[in-house]
Design an enzyme around this catalytic site. Structure first.
Site, PDB file in Angstrom:
ATOM      1  CG  HIS A  35      49.137 108.910  65.158  1.00 59.73           C
ATOM      2  ND1 HIS A  35      48.299 109.193  64.198  1.00 59.73           N
ATOM      3  CD2 HIS A  35      48.379 108.120  65.880  1.00 59.73           C
ATOM      4  CE1 HIS A  35      47.072 108.597  64.446  1.00 59.73           C
ATOM      5  NE2 HIS A  35      47.363 107.794  65.249  1.00 59.73           N
ATOM      6  CB  CYS A  87      47.517 104.170  64.095  1.00 57.26           C
ATOM      7  SG  CYS A  87      45.517 104.739  64.616  1.00 57.26           S
ATOM      8  CG  HIS A 101      46.985 104.474  68.530  1.00 56.44           C
ATOM      9  ND1 HIS A 101      46.691 105.852  68.139  1.00 56.44           N
ATOM     10  CD2 HIS A 101      47.899 104.552  69.497  1.00 56.44           C
ATOM     11  CE1 HIS A 101      47.447 106.580  68.856  1.00 56.44           C
ATOM     12  NE2 HIS A 101      48.088 106.168  69.846  1.00 56.44           N
ATOM     13  CG  ASP A 157      42.977 104.835  68.488  1.00 54.80           C
ATOM     14  OD1 ASP A 157      42.572 105.923  69.341  1.00 54.80           O
ATOM     15  OD2 ASP A 157      43.345 105.047  67.420  1.00 54.80           O
ATOM     16  CG  HIS A 158      39.074 106.467  68.900  1.00 55.97           C
ATOM     17  ND1 HIS A 158      39.013 107.094  67.767  1.00 55.97           N
ATOM     18  CD2 HIS A 158      40.106 107.296  69.310  1.00 55.97           C
ATOM     19  CE1 HIS A 158      39.821 108.131  67.455  1.00 55.97           C
ATOM     20  NE2 HIS A 158      40.622 108.348  68.483  1.00 55.97           N
ATOM     21  CE1 TYR A 190      41.443 108.300  73.080  1.00 55.21           C
ATOM     22  CE2 TYR A 190      40.626 110.235  71.897  1.00 55.21           C
ATOM     23  CZ  TYR A 190      41.383 109.213  71.999  1.00 55.21           C
ATOM     24  OH  TYR A 190      42.406 109.238  71.232  1.00 55.21           O
TER      25      TYR A 190
END
Length: 411
Positions: free
Chosen positions: A233, A271, A298, A351-352, A368
């Protein structure tokens, strides 16, 4: 793409049932209750695997096995922690987990300064404010030589910003930066983070990069032997914090990582939000360049500001063209399937997500929440379906495209 969902274990207020209702088929999780360097035993792995399976999903990605600072420093405890990491990796592979995402960020994991930043429509987003961060680093933490890390104009802006903060504002800022966010390895106090930062004082970017390469030489063969794909990552944000080295931030870093141990098991987590937070990074271009070694995605978006600040935006509304990015990933999946690769389906997760509606009155992990991620996953699912339909039609009858729209496909 395998639609997946980050889950932090049985204590997560967003449950496996919620993830399934959101449409996820894969779960991205780790043994967060064993983050002290111990080996994750086959029984530990099997227990988590059973929980996910009984909920009607698959454990698609382990995110993450923590990489102890001793490994990043390559100090006298290095061998102990590397061997434990390798054994946990082997046990995950034998237990059926196909992908392991990990990071090599020193001291602090992913970092934000504001966890409840208001959006124009009433949601709450995560934000990294460079001026706030400098104010903390230079004038609150008072890190040695901190002021030399930043432009004078930014330091003066930070001084003014701090002067307008209350004690409560400063405490909140400190908590956001150093207390640890979901999935991170450590929670710090002001004194402990000073000590941890100081341990890296003599470590240059080149030293850190060399230590990462030595780590890869140890772990990639274990991954290959146990049918696991490693997916590093990026740094988040992808630039130095507290003067610390960051070596997974741009295309050149990815090239170094992949060429250091040139094996399919050695890959990346694409990501979009992390790489997209650095000025000069072309996320779609990076995805195209390294598509063959993307093992996990992501899908998150950010809107950048000139001073290095950024806000986590709508999944389809930030600086990166998410439609073009998904087009790249879907083409890569089709290419892999055509050549018979077993990993033709790339796991992804939204992601998020913004804190929305009823979730604003609940206790959830920052970034999250349930509703924000459900919304993001639904939007991404729609883009995937649209991209696939356009590609099917384009293969038979060329169609005109409306230039300048978000649905315009990249060549």
């Amino acid at each position: 793409m395998l639609e997946s969902w980050r889950w932090f274990g049985p204590q997560d207020p967003v449950t496996l049932s919620h993830a399934r209702q959101a449409g996820a088929r894969g779960i991205v999780t780790a043994l967060h209750h064993i983050y002290d360097g111990r080996v994750w035993s086959p029984d530990d792995v099997a227990e988590r695997m059973a929980l996910v399976k009984n909920a009607g999903m698959v454990w698609s990605v382990c995110e993450s096995i923590p990489v102890n600072s001793a490994i990043k420093l390559r100090n006298e405890n290095w061998r102990r922690y590397v061997d434990a990491w390798k054994q946990s990796l082997a046990n995950l592979g034998k237990g059926g987990v196909p992908v392991v995402c990990y990071n090599f960020m020193p001291v602090v994991d992913w970092t934000r300064t504001n966890l409840l930043y208001p959006t124009p429509v009433g949601g709450l987003a995560l934000r990294f404010d460079m001026i706030d961060f400098i104010a903390y680093d230079v004038f609150v933490l008072k890190r040695a030589a901190a002021e030399e890390s930043y432009k004078t104009t930014l330091v003066e802006a930070a001084r003014e910003r701090l002067a307008g903060m209350s004690d409560e504002d400063v405490q909140t800022l400190e908590r956001n930066i150093i207390a640890g966010l979901p999935g991170g390895e450590d929670s710090h106090t002001r004194e402990t983070i000073r000590t941890h930062i100081a341990a890296f004082d003599d470590l240059s970017d080149d030293d850190m990069r060399s230590n990462l390469v030595e780590f890869l030489k140890e772990v990639v063969p274990v991954a290959a032997e146990n049918n696991v794909r490693l997916a590093i990552h990026p740094d988040d944000p992808p630039f130095s914090l507290f003067g610390l080295p960051r070596v997974v931030s741009k295309s050149e870093d990815i090239e170094t990582i992949l060429s250091a141990v040139n094996h399919t098991a050695n890959g990346i987590t694409l990501c979009a939000g992390s790489y997209g937070s650095r000025h000069g990074n072309d996320v779609v271009g990076m995805a195209s360049r390294f598509a063959e070694r993307i093992h996990f995605a992501h899908l998150r978006n950010v809107t950048k500001e000139p001073d290095g600040s950024f806000i986590e935006s709508e999944h389809l509304g930030g600086d990166a063209n998410m439609v073009s990015l998904i087009s790249v990933l879907r083409r890569e999946e089709r290419r892999r399937a055509a050549v018979g690769r077993a990993d033709s389906i790339i796991p992804m997760r939204p992601d998020h997500g913004h804190l929305l509606i009823d979730d604003q009155a609940k206790k959830v992990n920052p970034g999250y929440s349930c509703i924000g991620r459900l919304k993001g996953l639904a939007e991404l699912r729609g883009v995937i379906a649209a991209v696939d339909q356009l590609d099917v039609q384009a293969a038979s009858t060329p169609l005109p495209f409306c230039r300048g729209t978000r649905l315009e496909r990249m060549p």
